[in-house]
Design a protein around this motif. Sequence first.
Motif, mmCIF file in Angstrom:
data_model
loop_
_atom_site.group_PDB
_atom_site.id
_atom_site.type_symbol
_atom_site.label_atom_id
_atom_site.label_comp_id
_atom_site.label_asym_id
_atom_site.label_seq_id
_atom_site.Cartn_x
_atom_site.Cartn_y
_atom_site.Cartn_z
ATOM 1 N N VAL A 75 0.842 -1.207 0.000
ATOM 2 C CA VAL A 75 0.000 0.000 0.000
ATOM 3 C C VAL A 75 0.877 1.258 0.000
ATOM 4 N N ARG A 76 1.946 1.198 -0.753
ATOM 5 C CA ARG A 76 2.811 2.367 -0.871
ATOM 6 C C ARG A 76 2.054 3.538 -1.469
ATOM 7 N N VAL A 77 2.494 4.736 -1.129
ATOM 8 C CA VAL A 77 1.864 5.965 -1.610
ATOM 9 C C VAL A 77 2.838 6.690 -2.534
ATOM 10 N N PRO A 78 2.354 7.584 -3.396
ATOM 11 C CA PRO A 78 3.256 8.292 -4.318
ATOM 12 C C PRO A 78 4.328 9.085 -3.569
ATOM 13 N N TYR A 79 5.507 9.142 -4.159
ATOM 14 C CA TYR A 79 6.575 9.942 -3.582
ATOM 15 C C TYR A 79 6.235 11.432 -3.650
ATOM 16 N N SER A 80 6.796 12.194 -2.725
ATOM 17 C CA SER A 80 6.677 13.652 -2.780
ATOM 18 C C SER A 80 7.515 14.174 -3.952
ATOM 19 N N LYS A 81 7.282 15.415 -4.356
ATOM 20 C CA LYS A 81 8.031 16.016 -5.452
ATOM 21 C C LYS A 81 9.523 16.062 -5.131
ATOM 22 N N SER A 82 9.847 16.396 -3.894
ATOM 23 C CA SER A 82 11.256 16.470 -3.510
ATOM 24 C C SER A 82 11.918 15.094 -3.564
ATOM 25 N N MET A 83 11.161 14.049 -3.169
ATOM 26 C CA MET A 83 11.719 12.706 -3.228
ATOM 27 C C MET A 83 11.903 12.264 -4.674
ATOM 28 N N GLU A 84 11.002 12.660 -5.558
ATOM 29 C CA GLU A 84 11.146 12.324 -6.971
ATOM 30 C C GLU A 84 12.407 12.962 -7.551
ATOM 31 N N ARG A 85 12.688 14.201 -7.147
ATOM 32 C CA ARG A 85 13.914 14.863 -7.608
ATOM 33 C C ARG A 85 15.145 14.144 -7.077
ATOM 34 N N PRO A 101 3.345 4.177 3.711
ATOM 35 C CA PRO A 101 2.316 5.083 4.220
ATOM 36 C C PRO A 101 2.475 5.335 5.707
ATOM 37 N N SER A 102 1.890 6.432 6.161
ATOM 38 C CA SER A 102 1.802 6.690 7.600
ATOM 39 C C SER A 102 0.443 6.206 8.101
ATOM 40 N N ASN A 103 0.220 6.341 9.388
ATOM 41 C CA ASN A 103 -1.071 5.939 9.940
ATOM 42 C C ASN A 103 -2.087 7.082 9.921
ATOM 43 N N LEU A 104 -1.775 8.157 9.201
ATOM 44 C CA LEU A 104 -2.745 9.212 8.931
ATOM 45 C C LEU A 104 -3.166 9.083 7.478
ATOM 46 N N LEU A 105 -4.404 8.658 7.252
ATOM 47 C CA LEU A 105 -4.918 8.427 5.905
ATOM 48 C C LEU A 105 -5.766 9.614 5.474
ATOM 49 N N PRO A 163 -11.516 1.116 2.848
ATOM 50 C CA PRO A 163 -11.428 -0.349 2.971
ATOM 51 C C PRO A 163 -10.389 -0.947 2.027
ATOM 52 N N SER A 164 -10.211 -0.337 0.846
ATOM 53 C CA SER A 164 -9.232 -0.868 -0.108
ATOM 54 C C SER A 164 -7.831 -0.900 0.488
ATOM 55 N N PHE A 165 -7.479 0.149 1.239
ATOM 56 C CA PHE A 165 -6.158 0.220 1.859
ATOM 57 C C PHE A 165 -5.917 -0.984 2.759
ATOM 58 N N PHE A 166 -6.868 -1.282 3.636
ATOM 59 C CA PHE A 166 -6.686 -2.369 4.592
ATOM 60 C C PHE A 166 -6.836 -3.734 3.932
ATOM 61 N N ILE A 167 -7.693 -3.834 2.924
ATOM 62 C CA ILE A 167 -7.833 -5.103 2.204
ATOM 63 C C ILE A 167 -6.519 -5.455 1.507
ATOM 64 N N GLU A 168 -5.907 -4.473 0.861
ATOM 65 C CA GLU A 168 -4.632 -4.719 0.192
ATOM 66 C C GLU A 168 -3.525 -5.034 1.191
ATOM 67 N N MET A 169 -3.510 -4.336 2.325
ATOM 68 C CA MET A 169 -2.437 -4.498 3.301
ATOM 69 C C MET A 169 -2.541 -5.811 4.066
ATOM 70 N N CYS A 170 -3.751 -6.247 4.364
ATOM 71 C CA CYS A 170 -3.940 -7.357 5.302
ATOM 72 C C CYS A 170 -4.391 -8.660 4.666
ATOM 73 N N THR A 171 -4.627 -8.689 3.363
ATOM 74 C CA THR A 171 -5.123 -9.917 2.738
ATOM 75 C C THR A 171 -4.442 -10.153 1.397
ATOM 76 N N ASP A 172 -4.660 -11.354 0.876
ATOM 77 C CA ASP A 172 -4.209 -11.738 -0.460
ATOM 78 C C ASP A 172 -5.434 -12.084 -1.311
ATOM 79 N N PRO A 173 -5.300 -12.085 -2.641
ATOM 80 C CA PRO A 173 -6.420 -12.508 -3.490
ATOM 81 C C PRO A 173 -6.949 -13.874 -3.065
#
Length: 327
Positions: A168-178, A211-215, A247-257
């Motif tokens: 459940v990775r999130v997009p990098y910040s602009k500074s991290m992309e640079r 990700p952080s625990n602030l969604l 729910p998608s965040f936790f489904i992806e993080m805690c389960t498999d297909p």
Amino acid sequence: MQDLLGHLRSGQVCYSTPQGAMISGDSLELLAQLPANSVDLFVTSPPFPLLRQKAYGNEDQQRYVAWLTEFAKLAKDALKPTGSLVIDIGGAYQRGLPVRSLHQYRALLAFVDDVGYRLAEEFYWYNPSKLPSPIEWVNKRKIRAKDAVNTVWWLSKTDDPKADVGKVRVPYSKSMERLLQDPQRYYTPKDRPSQHSIGEAFGRDNGGALPSNLLSIPNSQSNDAYLRACKALGLSGHPARFPIKLPSFFIEMCTDPGDLVVDFFGGSNTTGRAAEDLRRRWLSFELDRAYAAESVVRFIGDQAPAKVLKHIEQMTNGQVLAIDDSA
């Protein structure tokens, strides 16, 4: 899935899909009928103990914790040892006072101390589109800030539930992309003041940040496909919905297909839709037959309006709709 449905004797299936089923019935009865050690993840958002009574049946603040704990006990019995319960509980004020209720924290303590759950981690869902409330304290007297965060408790049956935050990775910040484009130009490995060492791996592209625990997830009508479909059909829709990204965040993080995801306060069936999209098996329980039937618009909302309305009427009257992959 049919074997699992055979255990649920007290509810009525409204509709089924290739991955799951929406069931109308008493969630306490249905939870008690789930086989032990069968569920990989519960994701749910119960009615909050708001001061104004809502059409969907929110519970009074005084008995809220005891009421909710009944569901948590039955859910724990049905969880696999590696399973999790994720529960979104919003806050509220005490009646007539600019003082907060502690119901979500008392519920957490009851789940852990009385039922035996582990608190894997606390999350906070920030809804930037939430309207200022309560009106008296925020809009009129302006003595309190807007309440824009819900507590989301990630609870587990054992100390080591299934989880992979890397999914459940999130997009990098602009500074991290640079930095990733030219690590040597923007960053030199060194020890931080905290003596935490950051080495060469800091400049490696891992496909996104952890990700952080602030969604931060908006929950507005403008991005709610379910509500738009209801409006086009002349339906009011369920008044309390969480955004599908939650729910998608936790489904992806805690389960498999193929794992089983259950929501015992189904409402508009956001969890079922998210699980279907992610190829997880799912069950959704909803006491109100009309809400359960209307939630089918998440799956067939692109069909002709007259056809959708006919299906909803038939399900409300007790018929079952089978939705296949081509629907």
